[in-house]
Design a protein around this motif. Structure first.
Motif, short mmCIF file in Angstrom:
data_model
loop_
_atom_site.label_atom_id
_atom_site.label_comp_id
_atom_site.label_asym_id
_atom_site.label_seq_id
_atom_site.Cartn_x
_atom_site.Cartn_y
_atom_site.Cartn_z
N SER A 120 0.79 -1.20 0.15
CA SER A 120 -0.06 -0.13 0.08
C SER A 120 0.94 1.29 0.12
N ASP A 127 -2.99 8.73 11.04
CA ASP A 127 -3.48 9.25 12.20
C ASP A 127 -3.24 10.74 11.56
N THR A 134 -7.77 4.18 7.48
CA THR A 134 -7.03 3.29 6.80
C THR A 134 -7.03 3.64 5.20
N ARG A 186 -8.34 8.64 12.96
CA ARG A 186 -7.70 7.54 12.57
C ARG A 186 -8.23 6.84 11.24
N SER A 204 -3.19 -1.33 3.82
CA SER A 204 -2.80 -1.72 4.99
C SER A 204 -1.86 -0.61 5.80
N LEU A 205 -2.21 0.44 5.20
CA LEU A 205 -1.52 1.67 6.05
C LEU A 205 -2.69 2.07 7.21
N VAL A 206 -2.36 2.43 8.43
CA VAL A 206 -2.91 2.94 9.32
C VAL A 206 -2.49 4.44 9.59
N THR A 261 2.75 1.41 9.36
CA THR A 261 2.80 0.10 8.52
C THR A 261 2.72 -1.09 9.18
N PRO A 262 2.17 -2.24 8.25
CA PRO A 262 1.60 -3.36 9.12
C PRO A 262 2.87 -4.08 9.90
#
Length: 264
Positions: A23, A116, A109, A107, A112-114, A134-135
């Motif tokens: 991602s 903030d 997504t 937050r 697969s990136l989270v 990252t994961p």
């Protein structure tokens, strides 16, 4: 694995690539679509891998290539509601473009990136920075365009593996340059930009709280130089007993083109 690369960073345009193995996002699109695509190609970045564009705020050096780039990539845009409204008013955000409002502190997504977001004190409709995880647990942050480092900004940067922090101007150069007086006051205000010295002091605190990789970004073309920015931070860090290559790495993002890809 995380990857980080500034495509452009400075008063004449900004865009940053952040990715995991599956991602990727761009933060800002402040140069022409043609220039951004050429920068990506030079670093082996496949445009089809970009899952979204995150905008920090609506100033021209962050959005000048946005409309064409979004059409080219066919990806969604994320920005605060105030910035989205301003982009619509200015004709940058066209009807039919997928756009998602982002509340500071929210937050979200992308693949697969989270991600903030966090408020940055700047004289725009609403300015934010972004922290991307990252994961594999790597955290990377982009924090530019702010007149001072608030407690909430500092908290978001603590413990990040890589931080791009604004080192915009050198006070002596700002005072002596040919900017009009009102602009000098704006830049040095609490809703303007960070000086080399303020940036350098924050890096000391970041090293003490676990961060090790630093990229100095958004340098002014008229009131700073890469050498001045680097030396201010390097001298502050080493005076604090920190060792380059052991306790920290320090680079300056290129204004005119892509910097080297950082792989974590």
């Amino acid at each position: 694995m995380a990857r980080f690369c500034t495509l452009f960073s400075g008063s004449s345009g900004n865009s940053t690539y952040i990715a995991a193995s599956d991602s990727a996002v761009l933060v800002d699109a402040g140069r022409s679509c043609k220039q951004l695509l050429a920068a990506m190609e030079s670093r082996g970045i496949e445009p089809r891998s970009i899952g979204a564009v995150l905008v920090t705020h609506e100033h021209t050096d962050h959005v000048s290539g946005l409309r064409v780039l979004l059409k080219k990539l066919g990806v969604p845009l994320y920005a605060t509601p105030e910035v989205l409204e301003r982009l619509r008013w200015d004709g940058v955000l066209v009807p039919g473009q997928e756009a998602h409002p982002v509340a500071a502190g929210e937050r979200m997504t992308v693949g697969s990136l989270v991600i903030d977001s966090f408020d940055t004190p700047h004289d725009s409709a609403h300015s934010v920075g972004y922290r991307v995880e990252t994961p594999d647990g790597r955290r990377l942050a982009v924090a530019t365009d702010m007149g001072y480092i608030s407690d909430s900004v500092a908290q978001m940067l603590r413990g990040c593996d890589l931080v791009m922090l604004e080192s915009n101007y050198e006070p002596g150069m700002l005072s002596a340059c040919d900017y009009p007086y009102y602009l000098k006051r704006r830049i040095a205000s609490n809703t303007g930009h960070l000086s080399n010295e303020v940036c350098a002091q924050e890096l000391i605190e970041l090293v003490r709280t676990g961060s090790t990789r630093f990229v100095l970004g958004h340098l002014s073309q008229n009131s700073n130089t890469p050498e001045n920015a680097y030396q201010a931070s390097y001298c502050a860090l080493t005076a604090g007993g920190m060792r380059e290559g052991i306790d920290f790495t320090l680079t300056v993002a290129s204004r005119s083109g892509p910097s080297e890809m950082v792989v974590l």
